[in-house]
Scaffold this active site. Structure first.
Site, PDB file in Angstrom:
ATOM      1  N   ASP A 149      -1.863  -2.728  -0.567  1.00  0.00           N
ATOM      2  CA  ASP A 149      -3.141  -3.274  -1.032  1.00  0.00           C
ATOM      3  C   ASP A 149      -3.024  -3.764  -2.475  1.00  0.00           C
ATOM      4  OD1 ASP A 149      -4.245  -2.377   1.331  1.00  0.00           O
ATOM      5  OD2 ASP A 149      -4.962  -0.508   0.417  1.00  0.00           O
TER       6      ASP A 149
HETATM    7  N1  URA Z   1      -2.385   2.714   2.906  1.00  0.00           N
HETATM    8  C1  URA Z   1      -3.371   2.177   2.185  1.00  0.00           C
HETATM    9  O1  URA Z   1      -4.508   2.554   2.306  1.00  0.00           O
HETATM   10  N2  URA Z   1      -3.051   1.196   1.301  1.00  0.00           N
HETATM   11  C2  URA Z   1      -1.807   0.750   1.121  1.00  0.00           C
HETATM   12  O2  URA Z   1      -1.583  -0.146   0.309  1.00  0.00           O
HETATM   13  C3  URA Z   1      -0.787   1.332   1.888  1.00  0.00           C
HETATM   14  C4  URA Z   1      -1.103   2.312   2.776  1.00  0.00           C
END
Ligand code: URA
Length: 245
Positions: free
Chosen positions: A102
């Site tokens: 993310d």
């Molecule tokens: N899980 C999440 O919530 N975000 C990420 O970036 C990776 C795994």
């Protein structure tokens, strides 16, 4: 010289098996001539076309990036935000991230131009362990962490069992630091898992991907994977594919 289907798979056209089908269907040309046999090998100077479009052939390269927060796991962004490939300004090869972290998540991200390698790692059957460290709001009860260990219902189905370790708590601030290991790669999975037990994730970092770690890297740093690491990661994905088939 390499087999035609391998060269196609690496260029990201399709899996090796699907590439074989394209060859049999007469959709592939080498130096302007249709090839329908599977044994054909090509060298880097041969021109390969699939459905009349020449494929891009580059030497495969593999990198590990310590992605900072506030960066998009993509090769471009229509809003002009920083993207992970901005950390490789000198690189001629067109790499892209294997999976995604993310915008607000930091940590270990693998990038490559090898489509076959990327597909292998991203296939749901071949999932490799990923270790995250999450700072969450509130201090989760042991019983709620057990729910994550057993698998929890999210809107896209129950998660596979996770490994969960409470690393520290800050009673004054009312936060906790938790290590969680998962092998699936669903969208915002760790954040949604903690939300499902009532804890917002305030900070998230991926610390490990299989045996790869961030050792020696600072945020924003990248390094090339060694040929041995690439081989080992490939073997790890195949091993888990065999277990899950
Ligand atoms: N899980 C999440 O919530 N975000 C990420 O970036 C990776 C795994």
């Amino acid at each position: 010289m390499e087999r035609l289907q391998k060269v196609m798979a690496r260029a990201g056209i399709a899996s090796r098996r699907k590439s074989e089908e394209l060859i049999k269907e007469g959709k592939v040309k080498v130096n302007g001539k249709v090839v329908t046999e599977l044994g054909v090998k090509v060298s880097s100077s041969d021109r390969v076309e699939v459905n009349e479009v020449q494929i891009e052939r580059e030497e495969p390269v593999y990198f590990l990036l310590y992605k900072p927060r506030g960066v998009i796991s993509s090769v471009s962004d229509d809003k002009g935000r920083k993207v992970v490939t901005d950390f490789f300004p000198e690189l001629r090869e067109r790499i892209y991230p294997v999976g995604r972290l993310d915008y607000d998540t930091s940590g270990l991200l693998v990038l490559t131009n090898d489509g076959e390698f990327a597909n292998l790692l991203m296939h749901p059957r071949n999932q490799i362990d990923k270790v995250y460290v999450a700072k969450v709001k509130g201090i989760p009860l042991r019983e709620n962490l057990r729910k994550l260990e057993r698998g929890i219902h999210l809107e896209d189905g129950k998660t596979a069992p996770a490994k969960v370790k409470m690393l520290s708590v800050d009673k004054k601030k009312g936060t906790a630091i938790i290590e969680i290991t998962i092998h699936e790669g669903r969208n915002r999975q760790v954040r949604r898992m903690f939300e499902a037990i009532g804890h917002e994730v305030l900070k998230l970092k991926r610390e490990r991907y299989g045996f790869l770690t961030l050792k020696g890297l600072s945020t924003g740093d990248a390094r090339e994977l060694t040929p041995h690491e690439v081989k080992q990661i490939r073997a790890l994905a195949m091993e888990s594919a065999n277990k899950n088939s």
